[in-house]
Design a protein around this motif. Structure first.
Motif, PDB file in Angstrom:
ATOM      1  N   THR A   1       0.846  -1.183   0.000  1.00 61.35           N
ATOM      2  CA  THR A   1       0.000   0.000   0.000  1.00 61.35           C
ATOM      3  C   THR A   1       0.889   1.243   0.000  1.00 61.35           C
TER       4      THR A   1
ATOM      5  N   PRO B   1      -1.196  -5.227   0.891  1.00 63.74           N
ATOM      6  CA  PRO B   1      -2.497  -4.756   0.393  1.00 63.74           C
ATOM      7  C   PRO B   1      -3.653  -5.591   0.942  1.00 63.74           C
TER       8      PRO B   1
ATOM      9  N   THR C   1      -2.062   1.432  -4.294  1.00 56.46           N
ATOM     10  CA  THR C   1      -0.940   0.514  -4.108  1.00 56.46           C
ATOM     11  C   THR C   1       0.262   1.035  -4.880  1.00 56.46           C
TER      12      THR C   1
END
Length: 190
Positions: free
Chosen positions: A88, A94, A139
């Motif tokens: 992230t 993530p 991301t």
């Protein structure tokens, strides 16, 4: 050893090389997970599925591959080879929602990349040189080099030991043969 608090963004060249390698891996997944089942189904049912079902099958197949690996350790097989990792913007793994969103947005982004527009965006317009689907999903792909003590890091071991890999291999390969020859000759003499 201390860990890095700031992650280094992966270079565009490294990400594009990884993308090329990933496309080669996807050919195998395509053959095993898409073509083979379609051929078997076509032979057994003597029926061809409509185009939208085929696209849905392909979308789900690739989605399982990407989302599962991104969620598992932030790396696909090609990303592991090129030492890249998906994180992230804060540098954390993530979430499932981010992985799904990134995958869904990657399809149109890759079509733009193939046309050249996505590459122009990534290389010249985006301030961090991130792909559009990374920017929208929150991301980023970072460079994550292997630790010097890991067994896959051959270069760092040879540099730390002060020995070139080729010279070390030749020396190790010659020693067992000379010991073996000496034992064979000694055993024949007695």
């Amino acid at each position: 050893m201390s860990t890095r608090s700031v992650v280094e963004l992966a270079s565009l060249r490294r990400r594009l090389a990884c993308l090329l390698y990933e496309s080669l891996l996807l050919l195998g997944i395509f053959a095993a997970g898409f073509l083979l089942p379609q051929v078997i189904f076509g032979m057994l049912a003597n029926l061809a599925l409509p185009g939208w079902v085929l696209w849905l099958h392909l979308f789900v197949l690739f989605g399982i591959y990407f989302v599962w690996l991104w969620r598992r350790n932030g790396q696909t097989l090609a990303m592991q080879t090129w030492q890249l990792q998906l994180v992230t913007q804060e540098g954390k793994p993530p979430t499932l929602a981010q992985c799904l969103l990134r995958y869904a947005l990657a399809w149109p982004a890759m079509l733009l990349l193939g046309s050249g527009l996505g590459l122009i965006w990534t290389a010249f317009i985006d301030r961090d040189r991130q792909f559009p689907h990374d920017r929208l999903a929150g991301t980023r792909i970072v460079f994550n080099p292997r630790a010097p003590g890991s067994r896959l890091s051959v270069r760092s071991k040879s540099v730390a030991g002060g020995v070139k890999p080729a010279a070390g291999r030749r020396k190790q390969a010659r020693e067992p043969r000379s010991r073996l020859r000496g034992k064979t000759i000694n055993s024949c003499q007695t």
